[in-house]
Design a protein around this motif. Structure first.
Motif, short mmCIF file in Angstrom:
data_model
loop_
_atom_site.label_atom_id
_atom_site.label_comp_id
_atom_site.label_asym_id
_atom_site.label_seq_id
_atom_site.Cartn_x
_atom_site.Cartn_y
_atom_site.Cartn_z
N PRO A 114 49.53 33.85 -4.36
CA PRO A 114 49.83 35.03 -3.54
C PRO A 114 48.61 35.48 -2.74
CG PRO A 114 50.59 35.32 -5.80
CD PRO A 114 49.78 34.07 -5.77
N GLY A 115 48.85 35.90 -1.52
CA GLY A 115 47.77 36.37 -0.66
C GLY A 115 47.06 35.27 0.10
N ILE A 116 47.25 34.02 -0.30
CA ILE A 116 46.58 32.90 0.36
C ILE A 116 47.58 32.06 1.13
CG2 ILE A 116 45.26 30.79 -0.01
CD1 ILE A 116 44.01 32.17 -2.45
N ASP A 117 48.69 31.73 0.50
CA ASP A 117 49.68 30.83 1.10
C ASP A 117 50.69 31.60 1.95
OD1 ASP A 117 48.85 28.29 0.09
OD2 ASP A 117 49.58 28.90 -1.88
N ASN A 118 51.35 30.85 2.84
CA ASN A 118 52.44 31.39 3.64
C ASN A 118 53.61 30.41 3.58
OD1 ASN A 118 51.76 29.28 5.34
ND2 ASN A 118 50.68 30.58 6.79
N ARG A 119 54.68 30.69 4.33
CA ARG A 119 55.88 29.84 4.27
C ARG A 119 55.57 28.39 4.62
NH1 ARG A 119 60.51 33.54 7.12
NH2 ARG A 119 60.24 35.28 5.73
N ARG A 120 54.77 28.19 5.67
CA ARG A 120 54.47 26.83 6.11
C ARG A 120 53.68 26.06 5.05
NH1 ARG A 120 52.50 26.17 11.99
NH2 ARG A 120 54.73 26.26 12.30
N SER A 121 52.70 26.70 4.42
CA SER A 121 51.91 26.00 3.41
C SER A 121 52.73 25.72 2.15
CB SER A 121 50.64 26.79 3.06
OG SER A 121 50.98 28.01 2.43
N VAL A 122 53.61 26.66 1.78
CA VAL A 122 54.47 26.44 0.61
C VAL A 122 55.43 25.29 0.88
CG1 VAL A 122 56.29 27.43 -0.84
CG2 VAL A 122 54.28 28.78 -0.28
N GLU A 123 56.01 25.27 2.08
CA GLU A 123 56.93 24.17 2.42
C GLU A 123 56.19 22.83 2.48
OE1 GLU A 123 60.19 22.91 5.82
OE2 GLU A 123 59.21 24.86 5.94
N GLY A 124 54.96 22.84 2.95
CA GLY A 124 54.17 21.61 2.98
C GLY A 124 53.78 21.12 1.59
N THR A 125 53.57 22.06 0.67
CA THR A 125 53.18 21.70 -0.69
C THR A 125 54.37 21.33 -1.57
OG1 THR A 125 51.30 23.21 -0.53
CG2 THR A 125 51.92 22.48 -2.73
N LEU A 126 55.38 22.19 -1.58
CA LEU A 126 56.51 22.01 -2.49
C LEU A 126 57.75 21.41 -1.83
CD1 LEU A 126 56.32 25.40 -4.41
CD2 LEU A 126 55.33 23.21 -5.06
N GLY A 127 57.82 21.42 -0.52
CA GLY A 127 59.02 20.95 0.17
C GLY A 127 59.99 22.10 0.37
N ARG A 128 61.17 21.79 0.90
CA ARG A 128 62.19 22.80 1.13
C ARG A 128 62.71 23.32 -0.22
NH1 ARG A 128 62.50 25.71 4.79
NH2 ARG A 128 64.72 25.98 4.61
N PRO A 129 63.03 24.61 -0.29
CA PRO A 129 63.51 25.17 -1.57
C PRO A 129 64.92 24.70 -1.88
CG PRO A 129 63.63 26.81 0.15
CD PRO A 129 62.95 25.62 0.76
N THR A 130 65.30 24.86 -3.16
CA THR A 130 66.66 24.56 -3.58
C THR A 130 67.62 25.49 -2.87
OG1 THR A 130 65.78 23.92 -5.73
CG2 THR A 130 68.15 24.26 -5.58
N PHE A 131 67.30 26.78 -2.82
CA PHE A 131 68.06 27.73 -2.03
C PHE A 131 67.19 28.94 -1.73
CE2 PHE A 131 69.08 28.74 -6.40
CZ PHE A 131 69.02 30.11 -6.47
N GLU A 132 67.62 29.74 -0.72
CA GLU A 132 66.90 30.93 -0.30
C GLU A 132 67.75 32.16 -0.56
OE1 GLU A 132 65.46 30.73 3.74
OE2 GLU A 132 65.36 28.55 3.65
N SER A 133 67.09 33.29 -0.75
CA SER A 133 67.83 34.54 -0.94
C SER A 133 68.53 34.91 0.36
CB SER A 133 66.88 35.66 -1.36
OG SER A 133 65.94 35.90 -0.32
N GLN A 134 69.70 35.49 0.24
CA GLN A 134 70.47 35.89 1.41
C GLN A 134 70.33 37.38 1.71
OE1 GLN A 134 72.19 33.65 3.36
NE2 GLN A 134 71.11 32.19 2.07
N TYR A 135 69.94 38.17 0.72
CA TYR A 135 69.84 39.61 0.88
C TYR A 135 68.48 40.08 0.37
CZ TYR A 135 74.87 39.05 1.24
OH TYR A 135 76.11 38.63 1.61
N GLY A 136 68.04 41.17 0.92
CA GLY A 136 66.81 41.77 0.44
C GLY A 136 65.59 40.99 0.86
N GLN A 137 64.60 41.01 0.01
CA GLN A 137 63.33 40.37 0.29
C GLN A 137 63.49 38.84 0.34
OE1 GLN A 137 60.46 41.28 -2.71
NE2 GLN A 137 58.81 41.39 -1.22
N THR A 138 62.81 38.20 1.30
CA THR A 138 62.90 36.75 1.43
C THR A 138 62.28 36.09 0.21
OG1 THR A 138 62.71 36.96 3.82
CG2 THR A 138 62.33 34.78 2.89
#
Length: 153
Positions: free
Chosen positions: A43-67
């Motif tokens: 937290p505080g260091i990574d962003n969406r692009r770095s997480v996707e580059g490290t772990l790949g696409r998520p199994t699923f994403e939240s549809q409501y509320g906080q991403t």
């Protein structure tokens, strides 16, 4: 060779084949976990692009509320002709703020799994139960009844 020795070896061979058919089958489902990669999301260091580059696409994403991105992994074990049982289960929930930066990365395990047991083969619904004949003949006389306004009136 002696006939009893041949029968003994055949019996041992048949028993070995029978026992090997009853071994547990292990299957991985969902995201394949790499512990070192999961620990690199901070937290505080990574962003969406770095997480996707490290772990790949998520199994699923939240549809409501906080991403939130969820990485779900399960390992099941089953014996032949038996339903699979969950042996290991983990979920990594990576939460992002509006700017796309990681707020938190939480891991949960099999302790959060809920086992549901359905109540019978039918889903309960509201309203009354109608028979086939009531469904078929229920609207006779209701459409075009005398005194009802028609399309030209």
């Amino acid at each position: 060779m002696n006939r009893s020795k041949i029968l003994g070896l055949a019996a041992i061979g048949a028993a070995a084949i029978a026992v090997s058919g009853c071994t547990s089958i292990r299957e991985s489902r969902g995201y394949i976990v790499d512990a070192t990669l999961l620990q690199t999301v901070q937290p505080g260091i990574d962003n969406r692009r770095s997480v996707e580059g490290t772990l790949g696409r998520p199994t699923f994403e939240s549809q409501y509320g906080q991403t939130t991105w969820y990485y779900v992994s399960s390992t099941t074990g089953r014996r032949p002709f038996v339903r699979p049982r969950i042996r290991e289960h983990s979920v990594l929930a990576v939460k992002f703020d509006e700017a796309g930066n990681v707020i938190s990365a939480e891991r949960t395990g099999i302790d959060k799994v809920v086992y549901l047991s359905p109540d019978g083969d039918a889903t309960p619904t509201l309203g009354r139960e109608r028979t086939f004949l009531e469904d078929l003949f229920g609207n006779i006389g209701a459409v075009g009844a005398p005194g009802a306004a028609g399309p030209g009136q």
